[in-house]
Motif scaffolding. Structure first.
Motif, PDB file in Angstrom:
ATOM      1  N   VAL A   1      46.266  36.484  40.826  1.00 22.09           N
ATOM      2  CA  VAL A   1      45.715  36.227  42.156  1.00 22.09           C
ATOM      3  C   VAL A   1      46.769  36.519  43.223  1.00 22.09           C
ATOM      4  CG1 VAL A   1      44.868  34.409  43.685  1.00 22.09           C
ATOM      5  CG2 VAL A   1      43.993  34.583  41.358  1.00 22.09           C
ATOM      6  N   TRP A   2      48.008  36.120  42.976  1.00 23.89           N
ATOM      7  CA  TRP A   2      49.085  36.338  43.931  1.00 23.89           C
ATOM      8  C   TRP A   2      49.313  37.837  44.167  1.00 23.89           C
ATOM      9  CZ3 TRP A   2      51.542  33.117  47.085  1.00 23.89           C
ATOM     10  CH2 TRP A   2      52.720  33.541  47.688  1.00 23.89           C
ATOM     11  N   ASN A   3      49.190  38.633  43.125  1.00 23.22           N
ATOM     12  CA  ASN A   3      49.435  40.075  43.214  1.00 23.22           C
ATOM     13  C   ASN A   3      48.149  40.894  43.253  1.00 23.22           C
ATOM     14  OD1 ASN A   3      52.321  39.986  43.117  1.00 23.22           O
ATOM     15  ND2 ASN A   3      52.128  39.401  40.964  1.00 23.22           N
ATOM     16  N   ALA A   4      47.059  40.301  43.685  1.00 18.34           N
ATOM     17  CA  ALA A   4      45.756  40.988  43.656  1.00 18.34           C
ATOM     18  C   ALA A   4      45.716  42.220  44.547  1.00 18.34           C
ATOM     19  CB  ALA A   4      44.646  40.019  44.054  1.00 18.34           C
ATOM     20  N   LYS A   5      46.509  42.249  45.623  1.00 16.61           N
ATOM     21  CA  LYS A   5      46.507  43.433  46.497  1.00 16.61           C
ATOM     22  C   LYS A   5      47.190  44.622  45.828  1.00 16.61           C
ATOM     23  CE  LYS A   5      45.993  41.115  50.863  1.00 16.61           C
ATOM     24  NZ  LYS A   5      46.486  40.934  52.225  1.00 16.61           N
ATOM     25  N   ARG A   6      48.236  44.349  45.047  1.00 14.43           N
ATOM     26  CA  ARG A   6      48.941  45.432  44.348  1.00 14.43           C
ATOM     27  C   ARG A   6      48.163  45.932  43.143  1.00 14.43           C
ATOM     28  NH1 ARG A   6      54.169  42.355  43.618  1.00 14.43           N
ATOM     29  NH2 ARG A   6      54.202  41.469  45.689  1.00 14.43           N
ATOM     30  N   ARG A   7      47.646  44.975  42.373  1.00 16.34           N
ATOM     31  CA  ARG A   7      46.866  45.337  41.181  1.00 16.34           C
ATOM     32  C   ARG A   7      45.708  44.364  41.065  1.00 16.34           C
ATOM     33  NH1 ARG A   7      45.673  44.057  36.152  1.00 16.34           N
ATOM     34  NH2 ARG A   7      47.008  42.243  36.027  1.00 16.34           N
ATOM     35  N   PRO A   8      44.504  44.795  41.432  1.00 16.74           N
ATOM     36  CA  PRO A   8      43.357  43.889  41.349  1.00 16.74           C
ATOM     37  C   PRO A   8      43.038  43.525  39.892  1.00 16.74           C
ATOM     38  CG  PRO A   8      42.656  46.082  42.027  1.00 16.74           C
ATOM     39  CD  PRO A   8      44.143  46.117  41.943  1.00 16.74           C
ATOM     40  N   PRO A   9      42.499  42.338  39.681  1.00 16.35           N
ATOM     41  CA  PRO A   9      42.163  41.947  38.299  1.00 16.35           C
ATOM     42  C   PRO A   9      41.051  42.825  37.742  1.00 16.35           C
ATOM     43  CG  PRO A   9      41.352  40.337  39.876  1.00 16.35           C
ATOM     44  CD  PRO A   9      42.163  41.316  40.646  1.00 16.35           C
ATOM     45  N   ARG A  10      41.100  43.039  36.441  1.00 19.70           N
ATOM     46  CA  ARG A  10      40.085  43.837  35.739  1.00 19.70           C
ATOM     47  C   ARG A  10      39.124  42.886  35.042  1.00 19.70           C
ATOM     48  NH1 ARG A  10      45.227  46.283  34.791  1.00 19.70           N
ATOM     49  NH2 ARG A  10      45.406  44.808  33.117  1.00 19.70           N
ATOM     50  N   SER A  11      38.211  42.343  35.817  1.00 21.88           N
ATOM     51  CA  SER A  11      37.239  41.396  35.265  1.00 21.88           C
ATOM     52  C   SER A  11      36.212  42.144  34.431  1.00 21.88           C
ATOM     53  CB  SER A  11      36.534  40.649  36.391  1.00 21.88           C
ATOM     54  OG  SER A  11      37.463  39.878  37.108  1.00 21.88           O
ATOM     55  N   ALA A  12      35.755  41.490  33.361  1.00 16.74           N
ATOM     56  CA  ALA A  12      34.765  42.129  32.490  1.00 16.74           C
ATOM     57  C   ALA A  12      34.020  41.070  31.688  1.00 16.74           C
ATOM     58  CB  ALA A  12      35.453  43.098  31.538  1.00 16.74           C
ATOM     59  N   PHE A  13      32.822  41.439  31.279  1.00 12.87           N
ATOM     60  CA  PHE A  13      32.076  40.639  30.322  1.00 12.87           C
ATOM     61  C   PHE A  13      32.369  41.186  28.933  1.00 12.87           C
ATOM     62  CE2 PHE A  13      29.651  39.563  34.093  1.00 12.87           C
ATOM     63  CZ  PHE A  13      29.400  38.224  33.887  1.00 12.87           C
ATOM     64  N   VAL A  14      32.627  40.293  28.004  1.00 13.26           N
ATOM     65  CA  VAL A  14      32.987  40.679  26.642  1.00 13.26           C
ATOM     66  C   VAL A  14      32.000  40.035  25.682  1.00 13.26           C
ATOM     67  CG1 VAL A  14      34.787  40.564  24.883  1.00 13.26           C
ATOM     68  CG2 VAL A  14      35.414  40.794  27.286  1.00 13.26           C
ATOM     69  N   LYS A  15      31.494  40.820  24.748  1.00 16.77           N
ATOM     70  CA  LYS A  15      30.633  40.286  23.689  1.00 16.77           C
ATOM     71  C   LYS A  15      31.499  40.031  22.460  1.00 16.77           C
ATOM     72  CE  LYS A  15      26.320  42.337  25.133  1.00 16.77           C
ATOM     73  NZ  LYS A  15      25.205  43.238  24.808  1.00 16.77           N
ATOM     74  N   VAL A  16      31.591  38.762  22.096  1.00 14.02           N
ATOM     75  CA  VAL A  16      32.416  38.353  20.963  1.00 14.02           C
ATOM     76  C   VAL A  16      31.495  38.013  19.795  1.00 14.02           C
ATOM     77  CG1 VAL A  16      34.123  36.697  20.133  1.00 14.02           C
ATOM     78  CG2 VAL A  16      34.141  37.395  22.533  1.00 14.02           C
ATOM     79  N   PRO A  17      31.588  38.744  18.670  1.00 17.28           N
ATOM     80  CA  PRO A  17      30.791  38.379  17.499  1.00 17.28           C
ATOM     81  C   PRO A  17      31.318  37.082  16.896  1.00 17.28           C
ATOM     82  CG  PRO A  17      32.239  40.220  16.994  1.00 17.28           C
ATOM     83  CD  PRO A  17      32.411  39.921  18.447  1.00 17.28           C
ATOM     84  N   LEU A  18      30.401  36.182  16.561  1.00 13.22           N
ATOM     85  CA  LEU A  18      30.801  34.867  16.051  1.00 13.22           C
ATOM     86  C   LEU A  18      30.436  34.697  14.580  1.00 13.22           C
ATOM     87  CD1 LEU A  18      29.715  32.475  18.953  1.00 13.22           C
ATOM     88  CD2 LEU A  18      32.007  33.284  18.419  1.00 13.22           C
ATOM     89  N   ASP A  19      31.323  34.049  13.866  1.00 11.17           N
ATOM     90  CA  ASP A  19      31.050  33.633  12.488  1.00 11.17           C
ATOM     91  C   ASP A  19      30.783  32.131  12.436  1.00 11.17           C
ATOM     92  OD1 ASP A  19      31.562  36.244  11.485  1.00 11.17           O
ATOM     93  OD2 ASP A  19      33.709  35.849  11.656  1.00 11.17           O
ATOM     94  N   LEU A  20      31.201  31.411  13.465  1.00 15.28           N
ATOM     95  CA  LEU A  20      31.022  29.959  13.560  1.00 15.28           C
ATOM     96  C   LEU A  20      29.559  29.651  13.846  1.00 15.28           C
ATOM     97  CD1 LEU A  20      32.395  27.133  13.767  1.00 15.28           C
ATOM     98  CD2 LEU A  20      32.690  27.604  16.198  1.00 15.28           C
ATOM     99  N   ARG A  21      28.940  28.780  13.043  1.00 13.78           N
ATOM    100  CA  ARG A  21      27.530  28.438  13.233  1.00 13.78           C
ATOM    101  C   ARG A  21      27.296  26.945  13.467  1.00 13.78           C
ATOM    102  NH1 ARG A  21      27.273  33.183  13.829  1.00 13.78           N
ATOM    103  NH2 ARG A  21      26.082  34.681  12.632  1.00 13.78           N
ATOM    104  N   ASP A  22      28.281  26.113  13.165  1.00  7.79           N
ATOM    105  CA  ASP A  22      28.139  24.669  13.306  1.00  7.79           C
ATOM    106  C   ASP A  22      27.977  24.298  14.771  1.00  7.79           C
ATOM    107  OD1 ASP A  22      28.518  21.891  12.020  1.00  7.79           O
ATOM    108  OD2 ASP A  22      29.949  21.898  13.683  1.00  7.79           O
TER     109      ASP A  22
END
Length: 162
Positions: free
Chosen positions: A82-103
């Motif tokens: 956030v402090w350096n957002a003008k120099r390098r903006p954040p690369r926000s993204a949605f990520v699909k994570v495959p899950l093995d956890l079912r509980d």
């Protein structure tokens, strides 16, 4: 008795809360508060938590320490981004994570971990619980992020709950 009062302390708390909010000890308020204290827990009983069986408490302690360290380091990383957002903006993204956890309890813990760590947000869980959609504030490498997430959070939760 347990059928009529599945959560006796909750029933008492609801009754007292009703009386405090109405600022009256009239017979009608006493009766309505008691009715609320009995009916509300009965209606909410199906929403109660599932029984939990922790299989490896040592792994739980390691996971707790890992999450604590990740919270601190993620706070620093997000602050720096956030402090350096003008120099390098954040690369926000949605990520699909495959899950093995079912509980269900493990998934609830995973959702809390995901939400408490700055820079990540639990967005959606597939109906069959096989894929988690997450929003990541600053993503460098998606494959590396998924591997880190599965190794650091999902696998320990599978050891604890499954």
């Amino acid at each position: 008795m347990k059928r009529l009062f599945p959560a006796p302390l909750l029933s008492l708390a609801l009754w007292l809360l009703w009386l405090v909010l109405n600022l009256s000890l009239s017979p009608g308020n006493l009766l309505l508060g008691a009715l609320l204290g009995v009916v509300a827990p009965l209606l909410m009983k199906p929403l109660g938590p599932l029984p939990v069986r922790i299989r490896r408490p040592g792994v739980m302690l390691k996971l707790f320490l890992r999450v604590g360290c990740d919270v601190v380091s993620s706070n620093i990383a997000v602050s720096w981004t956030v402090w350096n957002a003008k120099r390098r903006p954040p690369r926000s993204a949605f990520v699909k994570v495959p899950l093995d956890l079912r509980d269900a309890n493990g998934l609830a813990a995973l959702s809390m971990i995901t939400t408490v760590i700055p820079g990540t947000v639990w967005s959606e869980l597939a109906l069959d619980r096989s894929v988690l959609l997450m929003h990541v504030f600053d993503l460098n490498d998606e494959a590396q992020f998924i591997e880190h997430f599965k190794h650091c959070y999902e696998r320990p939760l599978m050891e604890i709950f499954q």
